[in-house]
Design an enzyme around this catalytic site. Structure first.
Site, PDB file in Angstrom:
ATOM      1  N   HIS A 149      -9.616   2.127   0.239  1.00 55.74           N
ATOM      2  CA  HIS A 149      -8.666   2.000   0.117  1.00 55.74           C
ATOM      3  C   HIS A 149      -8.043   1.511  -1.314  1.00 55.74           C
ATOM      4  O   HIS A 149      -8.163   0.482  -1.633  1.00 55.74           O
ATOM      5  CB  HIS A 149      -8.634   1.254   1.069  1.00 55.74           C
ATOM      6  N   HIS A 195      -2.554   8.300   5.899  1.00 55.93           N
ATOM      7  CA  HIS A 195      -2.573   7.034   5.176  1.00 55.93           C
ATOM      8  C   HIS A 195      -4.407   6.560   5.432  1.00 55.93           C
ATOM      9  O   HIS A 195      -4.976   6.139   4.836  1.00 55.93           O
ATOM     10  CB  HIS A 195      -2.303   5.214   5.373  1.00 55.93           C
ATOM     11  N   PHE A 204       2.049  -3.430   4.043  1.00 56.52           N
ATOM     12  CA  PHE A 204       1.583  -4.610   4.250  1.00 56.52           C
ATOM     13  C   PHE A 204       2.680  -4.350   4.153  1.00 56.52           C
ATOM     14  O   PHE A 204       3.742  -4.352   3.165  1.00 56.52           O
ATOM     15  CB  PHE A 204       0.598  -5.458   3.726  1.00 56.52           C
ATOM     16  N   CYS A 208       0.545  -1.421   0.421  1.00 57.71           N
ATOM     17  CA  CYS A 208       0.097  -0.055   0.370  1.00 57.71           C
ATOM     18  C   CYS A 208       0.997   0.704  -0.008  1.00 57.71           C
ATOM     19  O   CYS A 208       0.399   2.640  -0.047  1.00 57.71           O
ATOM     20  CB  CYS A 208      -0.998  -0.060   0.791  1.00 57.71           C
ATOM     21  N   LYS A 253      -9.503   8.410   1.888  1.00 53.18           N
ATOM     22  CA  LYS A 253     -10.413   6.854   2.390  1.00 53.18           C
ATOM     23  C   LYS A 253     -11.574   6.796   1.924  1.00 53.18           C
ATOM     24  O   LYS A 253     -12.268   6.026   2.522  1.00 53.18           O
ATOM     25  CB  LYS A 253      -9.616   5.835   3.127  1.00 53.18           C
ATOM     26  N   GLU A 268      -0.837   5.779  13.539  1.00 57.79           N
ATOM     27  CA  GLU A 268      -0.781   6.690  12.076  1.00 57.79           C
ATOM     28  C   GLU A 268      -0.873   8.213  13.405  1.00 57.79           C
ATOM     29  O   GLU A 268       0.202   8.943  12.510  1.00 57.79           O
ATOM     30  CB  GLU A 268      -1.791   7.188  11.804  1.00 57.79           C
TER      31      GLU A 268
END
Lengths: 436, 400
Positions: free
Chosen positions: A361, A324, A420, A183, A356, A335
């Protein structure tokens, strides 16, 4: 060589809210959502019921001629998104003209994407059609069937093909890379293109990401990890709720976004109108776990600090952070900790929002799609909101621009992407203050 | 700042170090043998460069329990990275005195494969008249699938696991450019050193071509070598025997650090990195590397690398290339004597290892070290080409 300033001179966007960056940004500011019921397949047996799909996209129409026919026959959806967005970005930068002032060897392409996309018909064709009488898979049968197929079969899952086709379209004969940083991939691709331009390796870059995992196996892969929202007691557009106390996972999205980047001096010399500048890029590794962020968002903080250092900026120069912000319980809390560590706590950290909440996403393409939102925010001096943030999580105690957009005056913005595998990337954009 | 290579590790069909592979290659041995672990009976290929049974993944994994989420190419990658660090003096010597932010890794990787087809039973059980009953699949099949299925398929798994094992938290990238990826990884690592963002990095690539979907694809494109017997003549994949790809697999990684640091810690400097460059010959639809454009791109990349190093073509004694057996690639790399000099030695590791895919460029890179160590050549060009037309080169020099 003195580092060069790098301008964004073109953008192409395909996302669940549409394809026109201006219209999409207007929708974001108004708090409109591109999330809807997941109708790409029968979800009766699945817990996940919503997605942020790109609608009204016809590869044949979007990519006329040879490419469109090729895509209709053989290639997957995400590659079509990527090619269309790259075409839009080039048109946005150069109009109908080719970038002829830049030698082909000085043009590069840096793209990003994720895993292959196996759709249901492919699974039926490639697997179910080749079960023997005992239900065992027979590779001989698959081989015989495959041999009757045409050669395009082999290209279906070739993830670096899009970069090669974009290079062909852009007339690029310089470096061409495809990034697989999960991502964080698109932000990394943009960051590497930015560095190549800044250091004088190339004079033109097409960069960005493309992705589509809204098919049963893509949804399944994230659902098995518990990463997707399974909310069913809210309307689809209210499901993606980053930083909210009730958040329960991300809504899967799809799309593509591409930028044309050029050295600022060359762009101005050819009469281009910059949309923004990119001034910093930082990347880090969590070195923690494959599917969980490092404690306290340490890796994310390192990426942001690295990007600020790369830009030569103090934290207080930043006026907006596009998070994110996936809406998974872990990501948003970590975050927030990372932002606090770098920028300070409430009252000191700049406003933060997660787009998002409106477009889902986009996985490997997220950094590029959200990069377009950041450029538009800088151009219009309006912060896009975090939709559906009605019950703030006490652990997430920053200003997340809830529900609707907000006018602001700011020069620098940060865009975060974390993947990830523990890859983290942050980009710093700057408002273009010259004539628009 | 000059980047140097201080260690190399390989996992391949012919051994677990560049020295072992090069020694056996020099003695005329080949790693291309009848396939065992990965035999697909329907293909015309019965031979390939299958990683030797002597490779024990459990000996190289940081944690044995992680093996269950590591596909074979990931096991190869982690193994080669650990062997490279061991070759460079060991974990403490390579990383010990460095802040974790100044340790990084760049990888060339292909898509990780579901080689065990773990979701097939769930699909099979939801089959109805050749169609997939999605409702049954969702209700009955999904709960039977390993929750870590996605994790096993992540393309950046080697990067993630090695970073975790060694505490690497600095510059990084995971590049998916086929054979060129491993050399582009070295280029990125070199630039990270030059930027001052790191003091030691791993760079390399890993892959397997020996799984069903890949073999189907190569077969359909008519790119597999037609021979049912051991395929190569003496000339290997650069000669008239270049009639198609012989699939292989494995990984290779190198340790990259500034020469000053390497000398300061008493490391054995294996080679200096003089230059890295790349260029693109965009592939056409359904057509691999176009020969004319490929030669032009190779000439550009080689020219840029020579310019950056301040060298002429005849300063380079040997070229190691990723030529896979594909006739187009053989034709592209066959132009190197014109670009360098007629007497340049051309070596294609795929001749004894098979086409390593995303490991192909990294194989050539790692094998350049024992070739240079022999002393016959002072400088080596390493070049790799992806199927989509990306060409990456690097110039190495034997360390004094």
């Amino acid at each position: 060589m003195t580092p060069r300033r790098v301008a964004v001179t073109g953008m192409g966007l395909i996302c669940p809210l549409g394809r026109d960056p201006e219209a999409v940004f207007r929708d974001m500011i108004a708090g409109r959502s591109g999330v809807s019921a997941l109708d790409a397949f029968d979800t009766t047996g699945f817990e996940v019921k919503v997605a942020a799909r790109v609608r009204d996209f016809d590869p044949g129409a979007a990519l006329p001629g040879e490419l469109g026919a090729f895509l209709e026959r053989g290639l997957d959806r995400k590659t079509a998104f990527g090619l269309a967005a790259a075409g839009d970005a080039l048109a946005s930068a150069f109009g109908a003209a080719a970038p002829s002032s830049v030698p082909p060897a000085r043009r590069g392409v840096h793209l990003a994407t994720g895993l292959t996309s196996t759709e249901v018909p492919e699974a039926e064709q490639d697997f179910l059609a080749h079960l023997d009488g005992r239900g065992a898979y027979d590779p001989r049968s698959a081989g015989r069937a495959a041999a009757r197929n045409d050669g395009l079969f082999a290209y279906r899952h070739m993830t670096d093909l899009c970069a090669a086709l974009v290079a062909r379209r852009a007339g690029a004969a310089g470096p061409v890379l495809t990034n697989h940083g999960a991502c964080a991939a698109a932000a990394q691709a943009i960051g590497h293109a930015f560095h190549d331009l800044r250091e004088g390796e190339i004079d033109l870059a097409v960069c960005g990401g493309f992705e589509s995992m809204i098919h049963p196996f893509g949804v399944l892969s994230f659902a098995l990890l518990g990463a997707l929202s399974t909310t069913t007691d809210r309307p689809p557009e209210a499901v993606s709720r980053p930083f909210d106390r009730t958040r329960d996972g991300f809504v899967i999205g799809e799309g593509a976004a591409m930028f044309v980047l050029e050295p600022l001096d060359l762009a101005l010399a050819r009469g281009a109108r910059p949309l923004a500048e990119i001034v910093g890029y930082g990347s880090s590794l969590d070195a923690f776990r494959v599917t969980a962020p490092a404690p306290h968002g340490a890796g994310a903080a390192r990426a942001m600090r690295s990007a600020l250092r790369d830009a030569g900026l103090p934290p207080e120069a930043v006026g907006y952070i596009n998070a994110h912000g996936t809406a998974t319980p872990l990501n948003d809390a970590h975050e927030t900790e990372a932002i606090r560590a770098v920028f300070g706590g409430p009252g000191r950290a700049p406003p933060v929002s997660s787009t998002k909440s409106m477009i889902g996403h986009a996985v490997a393409a997220a950094g590029a799609v959200e990069g377009v939102a950041v450029v538009q925010a800088l151009r219009h001096q309006v912060l896009p909101p975090t939709l559906n943030l009605r019950d703030p999580d006490p652990e997430c105690d920053l200003d997340y621009v809830p529900l609707v957009g907000r006018p602001a005056s700011f020069e620098y913005a940060v865009s975060n992407s974390f993947g990830f595998g523990g890859q983290n990337a942050s980009l710093v954009f700057r408002r273009w203050e010259g004539p628009a | 700042m000059r980047a140097v290579l201080t260690g190399a590790g390989m996992v391949s069909a012919l051994g677990l170090s560049p020295e072992e592979v090069w020694g056996r290659w020099r003695r005329g041995e080949t790693g291309i043998r009848p396939l065992e672990r990965t035999r697909e009976p329907w293909t015309p290929i019965a031979y390939g460069g299958e990683v030797a049974a002597g490779f024990k993944p459990g000996d190289h994994a940081f944690h044995r329990k992680m093996l269950k989420v590591m596909s074979w190419p990931v096991r190869f990658g982690v193994g080669a990275a650990r062997l490279a660090v061991a070759d460079a003096g060991g974990e403490q010597a390579v990383w010990g005195d460095l802040p974790d932010l100044r340790r990084g890794m760049f990888t060339g990787a292909a898509l990780t494969v579901d080689e065990d087809n773990e979701f097939l039973p769930a699909l099979r059980d939801a089959e109805a008249d050749g169609r997939l009953d999605l409702v049954r699949f969702g209700r009955e099949g999904v709960p039977t699938i390993n929750p870590l299925w996605l994790v096993k398929g992540l393309t950046n798994n080697v990067l993630a696991l090695v970073a975790q094992g060694y505490g690497l938290r600095g510059p990084n990238d995971n590049i998916g450019n086929g054979r060129a990826g491993g050399i582009q990884a070295l280029a990125e690592a070199q630039w990270a050193l030059r930027d001052g963002g790191a003091d030691a990095l791993l760079a390399g690539g890993h892959d397997t071509q020996l799984y069903m979907e890949k073999l189907v694809g190569l077969h359909l494109l008519g790119r597999l070598h037609p021979a049912a017997e051991p395929p190569w003549g003496e000339c290997g994949p650069l000669g008239p025997g270049a009639l198609g790809i012989v699939p292989g697999e494995g990984a290779a990684f190198v340790v990259v650090e500034p020469e000053e640091r390497a000398r300061g810690r008493g490391a054995r400097v294996r080679a200096r990195v003089l230059a890295c460059a790349d260029a693109c010959a965009p592939a056409g639809l359904g057509e691999p590397l176009p020969v004319d454009l490929g030669r032009e791109a190779l000439a550009r990349a080689v020219g840029r690398a020579l310019d950056e190093a301040g060298l002429r073509g005849d300063d380079v004694g040997v070229a190691l290339v990723s030529a896979s057996g594909d006739p187009a690639e053989a034709a592209v790399f066959g132009v190197l004597p014109e670009l360098l000099h007629p007497g340049v030695d051309l070596l294609a590791p795929a001749g004894v290892l098979g086409d390593g895919g995303a490991a192909g460029g990294a194989f050539a890179l790692a094998l350049a070290l024992p070739v240079l160590a022999e002393g016959r050549h002072r400088r080596a060009l390493v070049a790799a080409a992806s199927d989509t037309g990306e060409i990456a080169v690097t110039l190495l020099e034997a360390a004094p």
